[in-house]
Motif scaffolding. Structure first.
Motif, mmCIF file in Angstrom:
data_model
loop_
_atom_site.group_PDB
_atom_site.id
_atom_site.type_symbol
_atom_site.label_atom_id
_atom_site.label_comp_id
_atom_site.label_asym_id
_atom_site.label_seq_id
_atom_site.Cartn_x
_atom_site.Cartn_y
_atom_site.Cartn_z
ATOM 1 N N LEU A 100 -6.468 5.440 6.120
ATOM 2 C CA LEU A 100 -7.743 4.898 5.650
ATOM 3 C C LEU A 100 -8.738 4.788 6.815
ATOM 4 O O LEU A 100 -8.393 4.325 7.903
ATOM 5 C CB LEU A 100 -7.500 3.516 5.027
ATOM 6 C CG LEU A 100 -8.646 2.927 4.220
ATOM 7 C CD1 LEU A 100 -8.947 3.776 2.994
ATOM 8 C CD2 LEU A 100 -8.300 1.500 3.789
ATOM 9 N N ASN B 20 0.840 -1.212 0.000
ATOM 10 C CA ASN B 20 0.000 0.000 0.000
ATOM 11 C C ASN B 20 0.865 1.249 0.000
ATOM 12 O O ASN B 20 1.825 1.349 0.769
ATOM 13 C CB ASN B 20 -0.871 0.009 1.251
ATOM 14 C CG ASN B 20 -1.870 -1.127 1.235
ATOM 15 O OD1 ASN B 20 -2.920 -1.008 0.612
ATOM 16 N ND2 ASN B 20 -1.539 -2.237 1.895
ATOM 17 N N ILE C 123 -12.862 -1.795 -0.127
ATOM 18 C CA ILE C 123 -11.751 -2.632 0.353
ATOM 19 C C ILE C 123 -11.957 -4.094 -0.035
ATOM 20 O O ILE C 123 -11.022 -4.891 0.038
ATOM 21 C CB ILE C 123 -11.491 -2.486 1.873
ATOM 22 C CG1 ILE C 123 -12.575 -3.147 2.701
ATOM 23 C CG2 ILE C 123 -11.271 -1.034 2.259
ATOM 24 C CD1 ILE C 123 -12.095 -3.475 4.128
ATOM 25 N N THR D 101 -10.506 0.524 8.111
ATOM 26 C CA THR D 101 -9.105 0.936 8.211
ATOM 27 C C THR D 101 -8.213 -0.040 7.452
ATOM 28 O O THR D 101 -8.647 -1.116 7.017
ATOM 29 C CB THR D 101 -8.671 0.961 9.684
ATOM 30 O OG1 THR D 101 -8.699 -0.399 10.164
ATOM 31 C CG2 THR D 101 -9.600 1.823 10.529
ATOM 32 N N LEU D 102 -6.931 0.332 7.365
ATOM 33 C CA LEU D 102 -5.980 -0.569 6.705
ATOM 34 C C LEU D 102 -5.807 -1.858 7.517
ATOM 35 O O LEU D 102 -5.537 -2.918 6.937
ATOM 36 C CB LEU D 102 -4.637 0.140 6.501
ATOM 37 C CG LEU D 102 -3.781 -0.407 5.365
ATOM 38 C CD1 LEU D 102 -4.486 -0.331 4.018
ATOM 39 C CD2 LEU D 102 -2.446 0.317 5.316
ATOM 40 N N LEU E 76 -2.353 5.810 2.769
ATOM 41 C CA LEU E 76 -3.347 4.763 3.063
ATOM 42 C C LEU E 76 -3.296 4.314 4.523
ATOM 43 O O LEU E 76 -4.208 3.632 4.992
ATOM 44 C CB LEU E 76 -3.174 3.574 2.109
ATOM 45 C CG LEU E 76 -3.626 3.899 0.674
ATOM 46 C CD1 LEU E 76 -3.190 2.809 -0.294
ATOM 47 C CD2 LEU E 76 -5.142 4.101 0.604
ATOM 48 N N TYR F 97 -13.795 6.590 0.472
ATOM 49 C CA TYR F 97 -12.956 5.436 0.821
ATOM 50 C C TYR F 97 -13.543 4.538 1.904
ATOM 51 O O TYR F 97 -12.947 3.517 2.231
ATOM 52 C CB TYR F 97 -11.564 5.926 1.259
ATOM 53 C CG TYR F 97 -10.827 6.677 0.165
ATOM 54 C CD1 TYR F 97 -10.322 6.015 -0.938
ATOM 55 C CD2 TYR F 97 -10.662 8.065 0.222
ATOM 56 C CE1 TYR F 97 -9.665 6.689 -1.954
ATOM 57 C CE2 TYR F 97 -10.003 8.758 -0.782
ATOM 58 C CZ TYR F 97 -9.513 8.062 -1.872
ATOM 59 O OH TYR F 97 -8.867 8.728 -2.876
#
Ligand code: CA2
Length: 154
Positions: A17, A10, A132, A29-30, A14, A25
């Motif tokens: 996120l 990534n 995602i 979360t990531l 990001l 988005y």
């Protein structure tokens, strides 16, 4: 026996996120992305390397590692997509399947510059606009290819 390794990489910003622009988005979360990728990788018997960076040289370092025997690469290059020629060169050095993922549909975005990713020239395929969930689909696709079920007919 060591498991083949899949890289999920990534790019810049990001790490934020879920904290900014949720209308574009989403709220996840990531860390949530990593959980979903790990579930798919585990199910496919793949080891997972999951990383995020804001630094181009770090991304290139992981691609050099992936060049030697990785099962595949899933990459959301984020804004490296638009100026990251050194990353494009590094991706072109990798022989494994590469799936480029964007959370938003970059072709539908207001800013014209977001629509054309340099990285697509090195990618096996691209997923854009599926939120995602696109990451899990990308991991599943690489597992699918490894199981010999790839090619034009999926
Ligand atoms: O849709 C995507 O996944 C993007 O790759 C995200 C990049 C953007 O530059 C691409 O055009 C599309 C990064 C967006 C900026 O970083 C943010 C991170 C978290 C939340 C909001 C913005």
């Amino acid at each position: 026996m060591t498991q083949p390794t899949l890289f999920v990489l990534n790019g810049p910003n990001l790490d934020l996120l879920g904290q900014r622009e949720p209308d574009i988005y989403g709220h996840q979360t990531l860390a949530d992305v990593e959980v979903s990728c790990r579930a798919e990788a585990d199910a496919a018997g793949l080891a997972l390397r999951f990383h995020q960076t804001n630094a181009e040289h770090e991304m290139i370092g992981w691609l050099h590692e992936a060049r030697v025997g990785a099962a595949g690469i899933v990459i959301n290059p984020a804004a490296f997509s638009y100026a990251g020629y050194p990353i494009l060169d590094a991706l072109k050095m990798c022989d494994c399947p590469i799936v480029e993922v964007h959370i938003s549909n970059i072709h539908r975005r207001d800013e014209a510059w977001r629509k054309d990713s340099l990285m697509t020239a090195a990618a096996t395929g691209i997923i854009s606009g599926l939120g995602i969930h696109g990451y899990a689909l990308a991991v599943r696709h690489i597992a699918h290819l490894r199981a010999g079920r790839g090619g034009a007919e999926l």
